[in-house]
Motif scaffolding. Structure first.
Motif, PDB file in Angstrom:
ATOM      1  N   GLY A 108       0.820  -1.207   0.000  1.00  9.94           N
ATOM      2  CA  GLY A 108       0.000   0.000   0.000  1.00  9.94           C
ATOM      3  C   GLY A 108       0.854   1.257   0.000  1.00  9.94           C
ATOM      4  N   GLN A 109       0.251   2.352  -0.412  1.00  7.90           N
ATOM      5  CA  GLN A 109       0.997   3.596  -0.578  1.00  7.90           C
ATOM      6  C   GLN A 109       1.446   4.209   0.743  1.00  7.90           C
ATOM      7  OE1 GLN A 109      -2.182   5.319  -2.681  1.00  7.90           O
ATOM      8  NE2 GLN A 109      -1.558   4.482  -4.647  1.00  7.90           N
ATOM      9  N   TRP A 110       0.577   4.219   1.741  1.00  2.87           N
ATOM     10  CA  TRP A 110       0.938   4.890   2.987  1.00  2.87           C
ATOM     11  C   TRP A 110       1.870   4.034   3.848  1.00  2.87           C
ATOM     12  CZ3 TRP A 110       1.071   9.778   3.252  1.00  2.87           C
ATOM     13  CH2 TRP A 110       0.191  10.538   2.493  1.00  2.87           C
ATOM     14  N   VAL A 111       1.737   2.716   3.797  1.00  5.08           N
ATOM     15  CA  VAL A 111       2.694   1.860   4.515  1.00  5.08           C
ATOM     16  C   VAL A 111       4.078   2.023   3.881  1.00  5.08           C
ATOM     17  CG1 VAL A 111       3.349  -0.542   5.009  1.00  5.08           C
ATOM     18  CG2 VAL A 111       0.981   0.195   5.333  1.00  5.08           C
ATOM     19  N   THR A 112       4.115   2.014   2.556  1.00  6.86           N
ATOM     20  CA  THR A 112       5.386   2.220   1.857  1.00  6.86           C
ATOM     21  C   THR A 112       5.973   3.575   2.214  1.00  6.86           C
ATOM     22  OG1 THR A 112       4.669   0.823   0.022  1.00  6.86           O
ATOM     23  CG2 THR A 112       6.475   2.354  -0.429  1.00  6.86           C
ATOM     24  N   ASN A 113       5.150   4.610   2.158  1.00  5.97           N
ATOM     25  CA  ASN A 113       5.600   5.957   2.466  1.00  5.97           C
ATOM     26  C   ASN A 113       6.131   6.029   3.897  1.00  5.97           C
ATOM     27  OD1 ASN A 113       6.046   8.706   2.270  1.00  5.97           O
ATOM     28  ND2 ASN A 113       4.002   9.179   1.535  1.00  5.97           N
ATOM     29  N   THR A 114       5.427   5.418   4.829  1.00  7.56           N
ATOM     30  CA  THR A 114       5.875   5.407   6.225  1.00  7.56           C
ATOM     31  C   THR A 114       7.221   4.712   6.349  1.00  7.56           C
ATOM     32  OG1 THR A 114       3.589   5.404   7.011  1.00  7.56           O
ATOM     33  CG2 THR A 114       5.264   4.665   8.575  1.00  7.56           C
ATOM     34  N   PHE A 115       7.357   3.573   5.697  1.00 10.73           N
ATOM     35  CA  PHE A 115       8.617   2.834   5.749  1.00 10.73           C
ATOM     36  C   PHE A 115       9.760   3.646   5.137  1.00 10.73           C
ATOM     37  CE2 PHE A 115      11.721  -0.088   3.882  1.00 10.73           C
ATOM     38  CZ  PHE A 115      12.105  -0.779   5.020  1.00 10.73           C
ATOM     39  N   VAL A 116       9.486   4.271   3.996  1.00 12.84           N
ATOM     40  CA  VAL A 116      10.513   5.091   3.327  1.00 12.84           C
ATOM     41  C   VAL A 116      10.965   6.228   4.234  1.00 12.84           C
ATOM     42  CG1 VAL A 116      10.881   6.720   1.410  1.00 12.84           C
ATOM     43  CG2 VAL A 116       9.815   4.503   0.979  1.00 12.84           C
ATOM     44  N   GLN A 117       9.994   6.955   4.797  1.00 16.00           N
ATOM     45  CA  GLN A 117      10.346   8.095   5.650  1.00 16.00           C
ATOM     46  C   GLN A 117      11.047   7.626   6.930  1.00 16.00           C
ATOM     47  OE1 GLN A 117       9.997  10.954   4.119  1.00 16.00           O
ATOM     48  NE2 GLN A 117       8.755  10.037   2.527  1.00 16.00           N
ATOM     49  N   PHE A 118      10.598   6.504   7.494  1.00 15.89           N
ATOM     50  CA  PHE A 118      11.185   5.996   8.737  1.00 15.89           C
ATOM     51  C   PHE A 118      12.617   5.525   8.520  1.00 15.89           C
ATOM     52  CE2 PHE A 118      11.861   2.526  11.875  1.00 15.89           C
ATOM     53  CZ  PHE A 118      11.841   3.310  13.015  1.00 15.89           C
ATOM     54  N   THR A 119      12.857   4.776   7.441  1.00 14.87           N
ATOM     55  CA  THR A 119      14.228   4.313   7.194  1.00 14.87           C
ATOM     56  C   THR A 119      15.141   5.493   6.856  1.00 14.87           C
ATOM     57  OG1 THR A 119      13.665   3.757   4.896  1.00 14.87           O
ATOM     58  CG2 THR A 119      13.590   1.958   6.527  1.00 14.87           C
ATOM     59  N   GLY A 120      14.602   6.484   6.143  1.00 15.11           N
ATOM     60  CA  GLY A 120      15.379   7.700   5.881  1.00 15.11           C
ATOM     61  C   GLY A 120      15.701   8.434   7.173  1.00 15.11           C
ATOM     62  N   PHE A 121      14.720   8.492   8.080  1.00 15.53           N
ATOM     63  CA  PHE A 121      14.918   9.108   9.394  1.00 15.53           C
ATOM     64  C   PHE A 121      16.042   8.407  10.159  1.00 15.53           C
ATOM     65  CE2 PHE A 121      13.902   8.615  13.939  1.00 15.53           C
ATOM     66  CZ  PHE A 121      14.121   9.920  14.372  1.00 15.53           C
ATOM     67  N   LEU A 122      15.997   7.071  10.179  1.00 17.11           N
ATOM     68  CA  LEU A 122      17.028   6.317  10.900  1.00 17.11           C
ATOM     69  C   LEU A 122      18.419   6.557  10.318  1.00 17.11           C
ATOM     70  CD1 LEU A 122      15.253   2.894  11.539  1.00 17.11           C
ATOM     71  CD2 LEU A 122      15.623   4.772  13.170  1.00 17.11           C
ATOM     72  N   LEU A 123      18.515   6.579   8.994  1.00 11.39           N
ATOM     73  CA  LEU A 123      19.806   6.842   8.361  1.00 11.39           C
ATOM     74  C   LEU A 123      20.308   8.241   8.718  1.00 11.39           C
ATOM     75  CD1 LEU A 123      22.093   6.064   6.415  1.00 11.39           C
ATOM     76  CD2 LEU A 123      20.705   7.054   4.586  1.00 11.39           C
ATOM     77  N   CYS A 124      19.432   9.226   8.604  1.00 16.83           N
ATOM     78  CA  CYS A 124      19.832  10.605   8.915  1.00 16.83           C
ATOM     79  C   CYS A 124      20.233  10.752  10.383  1.00 16.83           C
ATOM     80  CB  CYS A 124      18.703  11.575   8.584  1.00 16.83           C
ATOM     81  SG  CYS A 124      18.412  11.744   6.818  1.00 16.83           S
ATOM     82  N   LEU A 125      19.487  10.114  11.257  1.00 10.40           N
ATOM     83  CA  LEU A 125      19.804  10.171  12.687  1.00 10.40           C
ATOM     84  C   LEU A 125      21.181   9.566  12.962  1.00 10.40           C
ATOM     85  CD1 LEU A 125      18.592  11.042  15.416  1.00 10.40           C
ATOM     86  CD2 LEU A 125      17.687   8.710  15.636  1.00 10.40           C
ATOM     87  N   GLY A 126      21.458   8.441  12.321  1.00  8.55           N
ATOM     88  CA  GLY A 126      22.775   7.809  12.486  1.00  8.55           C
ATOM     89  C   GLY A 126      23.906   8.677  11.960  1.00  8.55           C
ATOM     90  N   ILE A 127      23.724   9.253  10.796  1.00  7.31           N
ATOM     91  CA  ILE A 127      24.758  10.130  10.227  1.00  7.31           C
ATOM     92  C   ILE A 127      24.962  11.351  11.114  1.00  7.31           C
ATOM     93  CG2 ILE A 127      25.315  11.632   8.265  1.00  7.31           C
ATOM     94  CD1 ILE A 127      23.913   9.490   6.475  1.00  7.31           C
ATOM     95  N   TRP A 128      23.867  11.945  11.589  1.00  3.55           N
ATOM     96  CA  TRP A 128      23.990  13.087  12.503  1.00  3.55           C
ATOM     97  C   TRP A 128      24.769  12.681  13.753  1.00  3.55           C
ATOM     98  CZ3 TRP A 128      21.755  13.148  17.460  1.00  3.55           C
ATOM     99  CH2 TRP A 128      21.973  14.320  18.177  1.00  3.55           C
ATOM    100  N   PHE A 129      24.434  11.546  14.321  1.00  6.05           N
ATOM    101  CA  PHE A 129      25.057  11.103  15.568  1.00  6.05           C
ATOM    102  C   PHE A 129      26.566  10.967  15.414  1.00  6.05           C
ATOM    103  CE2 PHE A 129      26.418   7.937  18.682  1.00  6.05           C
ATOM    104  CZ  PHE A 129      25.887   8.487  19.842  1.00  6.05           C
ATOM    105  N   PHE A 130      27.014  10.435  14.289  1.00  7.87           N
ATOM    106  CA  PHE A 130      28.447  10.193  14.113  1.00  7.87           C
ATOM    107  C   PHE A 130      29.213  11.370  13.508  1.00  7.87           C
ATOM    108  CE2 PHE A 130      26.853   5.808  14.372  1.00  7.87           C
ATOM    109  CZ  PHE A 130      27.670   5.350  15.403  1.00  7.87           C
ATOM    110  N   TYR A 131      28.525  12.259  12.784  1.00 10.10           N
ATOM    111  CA  TYR A 131      29.252  13.312  12.076  1.00 10.10           C
ATOM    112  C   TYR A 131      28.917  14.742  12.498  1.00 10.10           C
ATOM    113  CZ  TYR A 131      30.824   9.592   9.028  1.00 10.10           C
ATOM    114  OH  TYR A 131      31.394   8.443   8.547  1.00 10.10           O
ATOM    115  N   GLU A 132      27.737  14.999  13.009  1.00 11.58           N
ATOM    116  CA  GLU A 132      27.356  16.382  13.293  1.00 11.58           C
ATOM    117  C   GLU A 132      26.931  16.630  14.728  1.00 11.58           C
ATOM    118  OE1 GLU A 132      24.330  17.770  10.634  1.00 11.58           O
ATOM    119  OE2 GLU A 132      25.755  18.172   9.040  1.00 11.58           O
ATOM    120  N   LYS A 133      26.844  15.605  15.531  1.00  8.87           N
ATOM    121  CA  LYS A 133      26.292  15.749  16.876  1.00  8.87           C
ATOM    122  C   LYS A 133      26.972  16.852  17.682  1.00  8.87           C
ATOM    123  CE  LYS A 133      25.236  13.096  21.001  1.00  8.87           C
ATOM    124  NZ  LYS A 133      25.511  11.866  21.717  1.00  8.87           N
ATOM    125  N   GLY A 134      28.271  16.969  17.567  1.00 10.66           N
ATOM    126  CA  GLY A 134      28.995  17.988  18.316  1.00 10.66           C
ATOM    127  C   GLY A 134      28.780  19.396  17.810  1.00 10.66           C
TER     128      GLY A 134
END
Length: 145
Positions: A29-55
């Protein structure tokens, strides 16, 4: 040159993502896919922020943004994902991408021309209108049977 390479990479990634999301949405479905896409993108961005920009940057820095409507990028992203899925389902990847890119060109030029959203205003140039018209003509040629 670097900017052009990144822009080409961005366009390629958008097209590939659109195809992936459209195929996944056929099962989930469109909204489950959209949720998954945004959530996995969120997790990736959060990880990159944590290791590279947190300070250097904190989430509370977002409260310092002057024009609060600028924080709606994620909301727009959810609707971008949805509309790409719908367009590719209806027209196929090639035709959908052509319409999407042409729309981006036209809207981006209007944003520049009128200085919308705090962007520096650009002067009216006929060559940009001609370029946009060529993009629209490309749609007609692409659909020609």
């Amino acid at each position: 040159m670097f900017g052009m390479i990144i822009a080409v990479l961005s366009g390629a990634l958008m097209s590939i993502q659109g195809v992936f999301n459209t195929e996944v949405s056929k099962t989930s479905g469109q909204w489950v896919t959209n949720t998954f896409v945004q959530f996995t993108g969120f997790l990736l961005c959060l990880g990159i922020w944590f290791f590279y920009e947190k300070g250097n940057h904190r989430f509370l820095d977002l409260l310092q943004v002057d024009r609060k409507y600028m924080l709606l990028g994620g909301v727009l992203g959810a609707f971008i994902t949805l509309t790409v899925i719908l367009a590719m389902s209806a027209m196929g990847p090639g035709k959908a991408a052509l319409f999407i890119v042409t729309s981006q060109i036209l809207v981006a030029y209007l944003i520049e021309l009128f200085g919308l959203f705090g962007i520096e205003k650009s002067p009216f140039l006929w060559r940009k209108i001609i370029g946009a018209a060529i993009a629209v003509a490309g749609i007609l040629v692409f659909q020609w049977e």
